[in-house]
Scaffold this active site. Structure first.
Site, short mmCIF file in Angstrom:
data_model
loop_
_atom_site.label_atom_id
_atom_site.label_comp_id
_atom_site.label_asym_id
_atom_site.label_seq_id
_atom_site.Cartn_x
_atom_site.Cartn_y
_atom_site.Cartn_z
N ASP A 23 0.81 -1.23 0.00
CA ASP A 23 0.00 0.00 0.00
C ASP A 23 0.84 1.27 0.00
OD1 ASP A 23 -2.21 -1.67 0.13
OD2 ASP A 23 -2.29 -1.60 2.30
N LYS A 26 1.97 2.19 -4.96
CA LYS A 26 2.59 1.63 -6.17
C LYS A 26 1.76 1.93 -7.42
CE LYS A 26 2.41 -2.48 -4.33
NZ LYS A 26 2.00 -2.14 -2.97
N GLY A 50 -4.72 -4.31 -3.64
CA GLY A 50 -5.70 -3.25 -3.85
C GLY A 50 -4.91 -2.05 -4.33
N HIS A 51 -4.97 -1.77 -5.60
CA HIS A 51 -4.12 -0.75 -6.22
C HIS A 51 -4.96 0.42 -6.70
CE1 HIS A 51 -0.71 -3.86 -7.14
NE2 HIS A 51 -0.89 -3.62 -5.87
N GLN A 234 1.88 -6.11 -3.13
CA GLN A 234 2.40 -6.22 -1.76
C GLN A 234 3.71 -5.44 -1.63
OE1 GLN A 234 1.23 -9.58 -3.24
NE2 GLN A 234 -0.63 -8.50 -2.73
#
Ligand code: GDP
Ligand code: IMO
Ligand code: MG
Length: 435
Positions: A23, A26, A50-51, A234
């Site tokens: 988080d 990225k 979750g991007h 990650q």
């Protein structure tokens, strides 16, 4: 003879890796850097990611689709190192299409990627419940059990989905063992092998046109002079080898994962970027030496919007840990740092930078392998003067208050890797390159 040489190279290939516990921002960086490449390729993880990309006021959260997808004309690859949840992928594709983003003919999935099956999710949940207080705090997406099957050589691959008879027989065989664990060990309901196979085979025709040998595809494009960006999910401290094991994910989030997860040689990788926040966060359990006091952490959580993009869980907040960041620089060989969320630290009187750990009366600067030792580590802080002023419209380093520049200088001085981009807000426009 055709070799994987760099001879025909025009531009540079990039790698974007989380330098912390995930988080880091990225996706925002991938979105911005996609301008410089032709293809964005995810190399590991799955829908645990979750991007978030905020583009012109619109927010998108990607789980499996690479974060370059908003750039029309660029291709996106899901590499063999990813564990693919095909049902989730179709949902994600549909919601993008509804938002007006063209996905078809732009997304290519590796035929060698392993499939995430419904029993993986059930086993993930059951294992966490069974562990009780010792749980890992997973995203409950089935990631650990899917990678377990891959390594145990009982996994199913995307290519298997294209051979219905084989697929069904294999699901039946594997489900027998999964049901043994679900029922006998965890005391939970069993899965129905045929219903599972039916659900997957039903969507196979929608997946089939996206499937390719992505190693051949990528090599072909690279040889033709195109460039790729390898997108990590990650972060280094969640990497199965280098992270805070067992409080990690089950894949290689760090640089080694790029080659095994995309099937390209290391000679193609030019810039290895590590993404770090100006502070630190972590979701899930496990030691976190520079974690803030709860009240202060809550303040940063609110200011930084620190809630999981996949699970909505509040993220634990801490000061920037330079011991951990230096370690991440080493294991990945970062050529540059992309620093995000500097804006969140504005208006603090002082900002603490963790520059060492105190353990059993000794000061150490190495990130320990032993989790017991890490849990005993107390942070040694260097206090930095904070700054006043809103950074969110800064467009060059000169726009930053002197104290903010000093903060960046101190980080660079310690880690000895240049900070190349600084992000000062969630929108893709809120960023600048640091000379
Ligand atoms: P990822 O998993 O590394 O892609 O990061 P996430 O999307 O899970 O979390 C990063 C969060 O920070 C998202 O909500 C982003 O929109 C937001 N974000 C990224 N960069 C910045 C920044 O520089 N400032 C602020 N305030 N928010 C940012
Ligand atoms: P992105 O790509 C932050 C964490 C979970 C848990 C551990 C294991 O958005 O940075 P898993 O479901 O992978 O078995 O969970 O890893 N975790 C993440 N934390 N960002 C992520 O992804 C994460 N993916 C997994 O919270 O601690
Ligand atoms: Mg995330």
């Amino acid at each position: 003879m055709k070799t994987s040489s760099k001879k025909r190279r025009r531009k540079e290939n990039l790698v974007v890796i989380g330098a912390q516990w995930g988080d880091e921002g990225k996706a925002k960086m991938v979105d911005v850097l996609t301008e410089q490449v032709d293809i964005v390729a995810r190399y590991q993880g799955g829908s645990n990611a979750g991007h978030t990309v905020v583009a012109d006021g619109r927010k998108f959260v990607f789980h499996q689709i690479p974060s370059g997808i908003l750039h029309e004309g660029k291709k996106c690859v899901i590499g063999n190192g990813v564990v693919l949840d095909p049902l989730g992928l179709l949902e994600e594709m549909n919601s993008l299409v509804q938002a007006g983003v063209k996905v078809r003919n732009r997304l290519i999935i590796s035929d060698r990627a392993h499939l995430l099956m419904p029993y993986h999710r059930l086993l993930d949940g059951a294992s966490e419940t069974h562990k009780g207080r010792a749980k890992i705090g997973t995203t409950n997406r089935g990631i650990g059990p899917a990678y377990m099957d891959k390594m145990a050589r009982v996994g199913l691959k995307v290519v298997d989905l294209l051979e219905p008879a084989y697929f069904r027989s294999k699901v039946r065989e594997v489900a027998k063992e999964k049901n043994f664990w679900l029922k006998k060990y965890y005391g939970q309901a069993e899965v129905d092998a045929d219903k599972t196979a039916d659900a997957y085979l039903k969507i196979a025709p929608q997946i089939r046109p996206l499937v390719a040998d992505t190693t051949a595809y990528l090599e072909g494009r690279l040889q033709a002079g195109e460039n790729i960006l390898a997108e990590g999910a990650q972060g280094t401290l969640l990497d199965v080898d280098f992270g805070t094991y067992p409080y990690v994910t089950s894949s290689s989030a760090s640089v080694g994962g790029v080659c095994t997860g995309l099937g390209i040689g290391p000679q193609w990788l030019d810039e290895i970027y590590g993404v770090t926040k100006a502070y630190t966060t972590r979701v899930g359990e496990g030691p976190f030496p520079s974690e803030m006091e709860p009240d202060f952490g809550e303040k940063i959580r609110k200011r930084g919007g620190e809630y999981g993009a996949t699970t909505g869980r509040p993220r634990r907040c801490g000061w920037l840990d330079l011991v951990a960041l230096q370690y991440a620089c080493r294991v990945n060989g970062f050529t540059g740092i992309l620093l995000t969320k500097l804006d969140v630290l504005s208006y603090l009187q002082t900002i603490s930078l963790c520059v060492g750990y105190k353990v059993k009366g000794q000061i150490i600067r190495e990130f320990p392998a032993s989790l017991r030792r890490l849990a005993d580590c107390r942070p040694v802080y260097k206090e930095m003067k904070g700054w006043k002023g809103d950074l969110s419209s800064a467009s060059r380093v000169g726009d930053l208050p002197a104290e903010a520049r000093r903060y960046l200088d101190e980080i660079e001085k310690t880690i000895q890797v240049p900070i190349q981009w600084v992000s000062v807000g969630p929108d893709r426009a809120q960023i600048f390159q640091k000379p």
